[in-house]
Write a protein that holds these residues in place. Structure first.
Motif, PDB file in Angstrom:
ATOM      1  N   LYS A  78      10.891   5.179  -4.848  1.00  0.00           N
ATOM      2  CA  LYS A  78       9.599   4.943  -5.490  1.00  0.00           C
ATOM      3  C   LYS A  78       9.786   4.633  -6.965  1.00  0.00           C
ATOM      4  N   THR A 114       6.061   6.730 -11.861  1.00  0.00           N
ATOM      5  CA  THR A 114       4.810   6.394 -12.535  1.00  0.00           C
ATOM      6  C   THR A 114       4.678   7.075 -13.886  1.00  0.00           C
ATOM      7  N   ASP A 144       2.091   2.348  -2.389  1.00  0.00           N
ATOM      8  CA  ASP A 144       2.858   2.679  -3.582  1.00  0.00           C
ATOM      9  C   ASP A 144       3.881   1.578  -3.843  1.00  0.00           C
TER      10      ASP A 144
END
Length: 177
Positions: A74, A77, A160
């Protein structure tokens, strides 16, 4: 006259055949039977016993805090980048799918290496580190003599943004015969 003579002859042939066949039925084959009995006694085989079954040992999985190796990494963020910069101007190689781009060579300008990438319409482009390529927001991270390495961003099934490393390898020129 032929039919009168043929009937007794055919009956005689049938009777002779029956007598000849009946004499073949009996014979002394006792030596064959005794040989088969001897061979049967000597041919006893041994079958190995079934191996013992080990009891099931349960395994406890304790790596829940580590990254899953089967899922793409991922994009973090916390660094202010939630995904690609959609406001920036697109570069020419972003119009082509990555599968249609081929690396055909390199040039060296001073200390910088420039990659030569051929698109599906036979146009050749120069790419440098930091240029964008492909339709998944791919940015060139490194260029060597044999490959162009890049990082792509894409949305996974949950929506995502994830990243993956991709390489475009140098395509050797096919020699003509």
């Amino acid at each position: 006259m032929n039919t009168l003579f043929a009937r007794p002859v055919s009956c005689l042939l049938v009777a002779a055949s029956a007598i000849a066949l009946s004499s073949c039925g009996g014979g002394d084959d006792q030596d064959l039977k005794s040989w088969m009995a001897e061979q049967g006694l000597a041919a006893k085989g041994k079958i190995d016993p079934i191996p013992a079954i080990r009891p099931y040992e349960a395994f406890t999985y304790n790596a829940f805090d580590q990254a899953d190796p089967f899922k793409p990494r991922k994009v973090e963020t916390g660094k202010g980048s939630r995904g690609p910069d959609l406001a920036r101007r697109k570069e020419a190689l972003e119009a082509y799918p990555l599968e249609t781009l081929k690396m055909v060579g390199t040039l060296q300008k001073g200390r910088a290496i420039v990659g030569l990438v051929k698109a599906s319409d036979n146009r050749v482009f120069q790419v440098r580190q930091g240029n964008y390529m492909g339709q998944n927001f791919g940015v060139v991270t490194a260029i060597s003599d044999g490959e162009v390495t890049m990082k792509e961003l894409f949305q996974d099934g949950a929506g995502d943004w994830a990243e993956r490393q991709t390489k475009i390898m140098l395509q050797e020129r096919e020699q003509k015969k």
